[in-house]
Motif scaffolding. Structure first.
Motif, PDB file in Angstrom:
ATOM      1  N   TRP A 366     -13.882  -7.389  46.627  1.00 42.18           N
ATOM      2  CA  TRP A 366     -13.300  -7.885  45.366  1.00 42.18           C
ATOM      3  C   TRP A 366     -13.545  -9.388  45.225  1.00 42.18           C
ATOM      4  O   TRP A 366     -13.909  -9.873  44.163  1.00 42.18           O
ATOM      5  N   ARG A 370     -15.389 -10.999  42.073  1.00 46.34           N
ATOM      6  CA  ARG A 370     -14.641 -11.897  41.188  1.00 46.34           C
ATOM      7  C   ARG A 370     -15.346 -13.266  41.137  1.00 46.34           C
ATOM      8  O   ARG A 370     -15.424 -13.881  40.089  1.00 46.34           O
ATOM      9  N   CYS A 670      -5.918 -10.637  34.712  1.00 45.35           N
ATOM     10  CA  CYS A 670      -7.027 -10.093  33.909  1.00 45.35           C
ATOM     11  C   CYS A 670      -8.173 -11.106  33.766  1.00 45.35           C
ATOM     12  O   CYS A 670      -7.961 -12.244  33.330  1.00 45.35           O
TER      13      CYS A 670
HETATM   14  C1  HEM Z   1      -4.926  -7.350  25.389  1.00 46.74           C
HETATM   15  C2  HEM Z   1      -5.923  -7.103  26.200  1.00 46.74           C
HETATM   16  C3  HEM Z   1      -5.845  -6.971  27.689  1.00 46.74           C
HETATM   17  C4  HEM Z   1      -4.764  -6.832  28.516  1.00 46.74           C
HETATM   18  C5  HEM Z   1      -3.290  -6.795  28.134  1.00 46.74           C
HETATM   19  C6  HEM Z   1      -5.268  -6.729  29.869  1.00 46.74           C
HETATM   20  C7  HEM Z   1      -4.460  -6.576  30.992  1.00 46.74           C
HETATM   21  C8  HEM Z   1      -4.952  -6.498  32.282  1.00 46.74           C
HETATM   22  C9  HEM Z   1      -4.142  -6.287  33.446  1.00 46.74           C
HETATM   23  C10 HEM Z   1      -2.632  -6.101  33.458  1.00 46.74           C
HETATM   24  C11 HEM Z   1      -4.954  -6.287  34.524  1.00 46.74           C
HETATM   25  C12 HEM Z   1      -4.544  -6.049  35.980  1.00 46.74           C
HETATM   26  C13 HEM Z   1      -4.193  -7.366  36.626  1.00 46.74           C
HETATM   27  C14 HEM Z   1      -3.713  -7.218  38.054  1.00 46.74           C
HETATM   28  O1  HEM Z   1      -4.176  -6.329  38.761  1.00 46.74           O
HETATM   29  O2  HEM Z   1      -2.840  -7.994  38.456  1.00 46.74           O
HETATM   30  C15 HEM Z   1      -6.307  -6.485  34.048  1.00 46.74           C
HETATM   31  C16 HEM Z   1      -7.398  -6.565  34.869  1.00 46.74           C
HETATM   32  C17 HEM Z   1      -8.678  -6.740  34.407  1.00 46.74           C
HETATM   33  N1  HEM Z   1      -9.081  -6.885  33.092  1.00 46.74           N
HETATM   34 FE1  HEM Z   1      -7.868  -6.972  31.461  1.00 46.74          FE
HETATM   35  N2  HEM Z   1      -6.629  -6.823  29.834  1.00 46.74           N
HETATM   36  C18 HEM Z   1      -7.027  -6.973  28.539  1.00 46.74           C
HETATM   37  C19 HEM Z   1      -8.315  -7.129  28.070  1.00 46.74           C
HETATM   38  C20 HEM Z   1      -9.438  -7.232  28.862  1.00 46.74           C
HETATM   39  C21 HEM Z   1     -10.784  -7.487  28.391  1.00 46.74           C
HETATM   40  C22 HEM Z   1     -11.183  -7.706  26.927  1.00 46.74           C
HETATM   41  C23 HEM Z   1     -11.596  -7.477  29.487  1.00 46.74           C
HETATM   42  C24 HEM Z   1     -13.085  -7.667  29.591  1.00 46.74           C
HETATM   43  C25 HEM Z   1     -13.852  -8.245  28.774  1.00 46.74           C
HETATM   44  C26 HEM Z   1     -10.770  -7.234  30.650  1.00 46.74           C
HETATM   45  C27 HEM Z   1     -11.229  -7.175  31.953  1.00 46.74           C
HETATM   46  C28 HEM Z   1     -10.439  -7.024  33.062  1.00 46.74           C
HETATM   47  C29 HEM Z   1     -10.960  -6.964  34.415  1.00 46.74           C
HETATM   48  C30 HEM Z   1     -12.401  -7.065  34.829  1.00 46.74           C
HETATM   49  C31 HEM Z   1      -9.852  -6.804  35.260  1.00 46.74           C
HETATM   50  C32 HEM Z   1      -9.858  -6.701  36.778  1.00 46.74           C
HETATM   51  C33 HEM Z   1      -9.502  -8.052  37.392  1.00 46.74           C
HETATM   52  C34 HEM Z   1      -9.440  -8.014  38.907  1.00 46.74           C
HETATM   53  O3  HEM Z   1      -8.955  -7.040  39.467  1.00 46.74           O
HETATM   54  O4  HEM Z   1      -9.865  -9.012  39.511  1.00 46.74           O
HETATM   55  N3  HEM Z   1      -9.468  -7.091  30.241  1.00 46.74           N
HETATM   56  N4  HEM Z   1      -6.272  -6.628  32.689  1.00 46.74           N
END
Ligand code: HEM
Length: 725
Positions: A366, A370, A670
């Motif tokens: 990861w 990242r 995120c």
């Molecule tokens: C309102 C829109 C969004 C919400 C509320 C949201 C929320 C989240 C949440 C809660 C997580 C998990 C965080 C954690 O494990 O602590 C996450 C992870 C992630 N999100 Fe979003 N997300 C949104 C939009 C997006 C968009 C537009 C993208 C990509 C262009 C994206 C890409 C990712 C990725 C790649 C992860 C994994 C991060 C990691 O584990 O390092 N998300 N998101």
């Protein structure tokens, strides 16, 4: 009671006429039917206390109180498909007036959520609201004086499946500290014997397997039963019963393997120090109360209210002991152990053949992913993606215009995922798929199939995808994964963003960078993580704006004089009302209502030792709507939708970390947050600048949990007209 009769009722269980109590005669002739009704009530709410049930067919009750009832709520369950038909209930803070004994009385409307509602029927006046369609409901209620039943009647009431108050019947006790082991298809019952040697209660069941008559049908029936996660509860029971009854050898072997694994899992779990437990049924815990989908977000909130006074409680979900941190005080301890000591729920390991990439990875892997991905989402790079997002937003306006000109309601649940998927394709892959223009839901539908397969594998009782040839009978995940890879490769070949897209940047990187396989895996993650999330949030934004016309007017005034053309991130930041609406929508109906984790090291939570391998739930939505610490920052009325709570004299007050909690917390927050915010704010600003959303008068759509939470079950469709100033 005959179908089609205008107004009819059927009652069963205990009756009370003045001081006389007894059991209704229907129990003699209709025993099996009554047992089916009570089983359904327990399935919908395993802890509901009820001595009687009534089925009402098209019955409109005028305002009344059920004064014979005990002081516990009635549970009302929808048995047919109808709209409206909730209950008006007196409430001095409500805004809906009804005549009670000729006197105007204030109240509020209780609508069905996930097919059920609760009503304090003894204390409060209540009445049926108008409905469309055939309204058949089942009411499970608790009559007072149940203790006056004769011993025989009490026993019979329980054997019919009613759940009288604890002191009255011999209802199965909730699971205690000791797990109980059920070994199904046990053969020599070694698991049960080993469990007994460890001092646990264990039961073994077996039956003789018959020769396989029709393996194909057996697998297919198992697959069919499995396919819908929404019906996981029913599917599990049906599959097991079907297997036992029809003695299909293969199906029985599958169920046996699953049950034995569950038994072994419980046996091997080391003894943790427990928190207050949500009562559940033997072995499956709270599973019958919810399905891993529809009701879980609401159930977590309900349990948090009921069992979470210490800020933490636990439940058993089909053998997984899960600790839920329903206060920020304890949630921050769990989140503070991320990313290395607190990982994603270990069931994610089941889905690596379908989905890998940053969201699904752990540890060093990861960290590397990242590190490679992060620069593509920094402020400068997101700024460089603005022209691509603007272009898709223009397309969105054109599509709304088409619906308005055709005199149609705008279907936000259809349009928003097309907008967000087009944004990810254009910014991520450098080429537009024009899904909006084509109104083509194919990609979105394929993503749903993949998300379904991911969920099915996560909660499968044994790794069926490792059995050669079996997976395609049960899910379409592998097929979809191949299709996505092919589609991404083809789209990337057509990239025409002049090197600005995320994949072009990742490919042009120096030093350690993704292989083609890793690139495809991570692009798929962006699609899955970036489509349904932002679109769900946007759907609710427009719902709130059309519900609250004064709020919409404030937003419209703010965006009225926005210039044509590209809007920078600073311009977006200056739109305080737009941002307040976005923050408030994510707080109350965000797409990530809770996150599930698992620790890989022992630690102490609220003074209690938590062994490695414990599951934790952090219910962000519940915290944001209830937590005392959040209240000190955002006000005491957290359960209301009030965007101005985020505004101060200088503009937005962020109140970290709560402004970003819907996106997670800490190093794994995120990755796409900046892009999501830009595309979300831009869509709100441009759409409201151009269009006026008419008042929303339908009941609030019910919410479900797919890959994301708060997905509306029925599409949010709104009448829209061009905005005139
Ligand atoms: C309102 C829109 C969004 C919400 C509320 C949201 C929320 C989240 C949440 C809660 C997580 C998990 C965080 C954690 O494990 O602590 C996450 C992870 C992630 N999100 Fe979003 N997300 C949104 C939009 C997006 C968009 C537009 C993208 C990509 C262009 C994206 C890409 C990712 C990725 C790649 C992860 C994994 C991060 C990691 O584990 O390092 N998300 N998101």
């Amino acid at each position: 009671m005959r179908d089609g009769s205008p107004d009819a009722a059927f009652t069963a269980g205990m009756y009370r006429h003045g001081g006389v109590v007894g059991l209704r005669a229907s129990r003699h002739d209709l025993r099996a039917s009554i047992q089916a009704l009570t089983a359904y009530v327990r399935q919908c709410d395993a802890s509901h206390v009820f001595t009687s049930v009534a089925v009402f067919f098209n019955t409109a009750s005028p305002p009344h109180r059920d004064t014979q009832n005990e002081n516990t709520p009635n549970l009302v369950l929808k048995l047919s498909s109808f709209s409206g038909g909730g209950l008006w209930i007196e409430d001095s803070c409500g805004s809906v007036e009804r005549l009670v004994s000729g006197k105007p009385t204030l109240g509020k409307i209780l609508n069905f959520q996930d097919g059920k509602l609760y009503v304090q029927a003894r204390e409060k006046w209540h009445a049926t609201e108008p409905w469309e369609g055939s309204r058949v409901v089942l009411v499970a209620y608790n009559l007072g004086c149940a203790a006056q039943l004769s011993a025989d009647n009490r026993t019979d009431l329980c054997s019919l499946g009613f759940q009288p108050p604890r002191s009255v019947g011999d209802v199965a006790s909730p699971p205690g500290d000791k797990p109980t082991i059920l070994e199904v298809f046990s053969g020599t019952s070694r698991t049960a014997a080993a469990a007994r040697r460890r001092g646990l209660e264990a039961h073994a069941f077996d039956h003789t397997l018959q020769p396989v008559k029709d393996v194909g049908t057996a697998i297919k029936s198992f697959r069919d039963a499995w396919l819908s996660m929404d019906q996981i509860r029913a599917s599990m029971m049906q599959s097991v019963l079907q297997m036992v009854n029809e003695r299909r050898a293969l199906a029985a072997a599958l169920a046996g393997a699953g049950a034995s694994l569950l038994a072994i899992k419980l046996l091997l779990q080391s003894r943790p120090e427990r928190f207050r437990q949500v009562p559940g049924v033997w072995l499956l815990g709270v599973l019958p109360e919810t399905c891993y989908g529809k009701a879980l977000t609401e159930k977590i909130a309900e349990w948090s209210d009921k069992y979470g006074e210490e800020g933490v409680f636990e439940y058993n979900l089909a053998g997984w002991r899960t600790v839920c941190c329903c206060s920020w005080e304890h949630a921050k301890v769990v989140l503070g152990l991320r990313p290395f000591k607190m990982e994603r729920f270990s069931a994610f390991a089941n889905v690596t053949s379908l989905a890998t990439g940053s969201f699904f990875s752990e540890g060093e892997r990861w960290k590397r992913e990242r590190r490679i991905l992060s620069p593509a989402f920094n402020a400068k790079n997101v700024e460089s993606l603005i022209p691509a997002v603007q272009c898709v937003a223009e397309q969105l306006l054109q599509e709304i215009e088409k619906d308005v000109s055709a005199g149609k309601e705008v279907d936000l649940t259809e349009l928003m995922p097309l907008y967000t998927a087009d944004v990810i394709c254009k910014t991520g892959l450098g080429h537009e798929l024009n899904l909006l223009q084509a109104r083509s839901p194919d990609l979105i539908d394929d993503m749903k199939v993949l998300a379904d397969a991911v969920q099915t594998r996560m909660f499968a009782p044994f790794p069926y995808w490792k059995v050669p040839g079996l997976a395609p009978w049960i899910d379409d995940g592998d097929k979809m994964k191949k299709k996505f890879d092919q589609r991404a490769e083809e789209t990337m070949k057509l990239a025409n963003s002049g090197g600005k897209s995320i994949t072009e940047k990742l490919r042009a990187m120096e030093g350690d960078k993704f292989t083609n396989r890793e690139l495809l895996d991570n692009i798929l993650v962006l699609l899955i993580a970036g489509t349904d999330t932002t679109s769900t949030a946007l759907g609710w934004v427009f719902y709130h704006l059309s519900k609250d016309q004064a709020l919409q007017k404030q937003v419209a005034e703010e965006v009225r004089s926005l210039p044509e053309g590209e809007l920078s991130t600073e311009q977006m930041e200056s739109l305080h009302m737009v941002r307040a609406v976005w923050l408030e929508t994510l707080r109350t109906t965000g797409p990530a209502a809770f996150l599930c984790f698992e620790n890989n090291e022992e630690f102490t939570l609220a003074g209690k030792r938590q062994p490695p391998g414990t599951q934790f739930t952090v219910p962000m939505q519940y915290l944001m709507m209830n937590d005392p610490e959040v209240k000190t920052k955002l006000g005491n009325d957290l359960r209301s939708y009030r965007p101005t709570r985020w505004l101060g004299p200088e503009g937005i007050i962020k109140h970290p970390p709560f402004d970003t909690l819907p996106f997670g917390h800490g190093p794994r927050i995120c990755l796409g947050m900046r892009l999501a915010e830009y595309e979300g704010l831009l869509a709100i600003a441009r759409v409201v600048q151009k269009f006026d959303f008419m008042p929303y008068e339908k009941p609030e759509p019910e919410k479900t949990l797919t890959f994301t939470a708060n997905n509306p079950v029925e599409h949010i469709t709104i009448r829209v007209r061009p905005r005139t100033w």
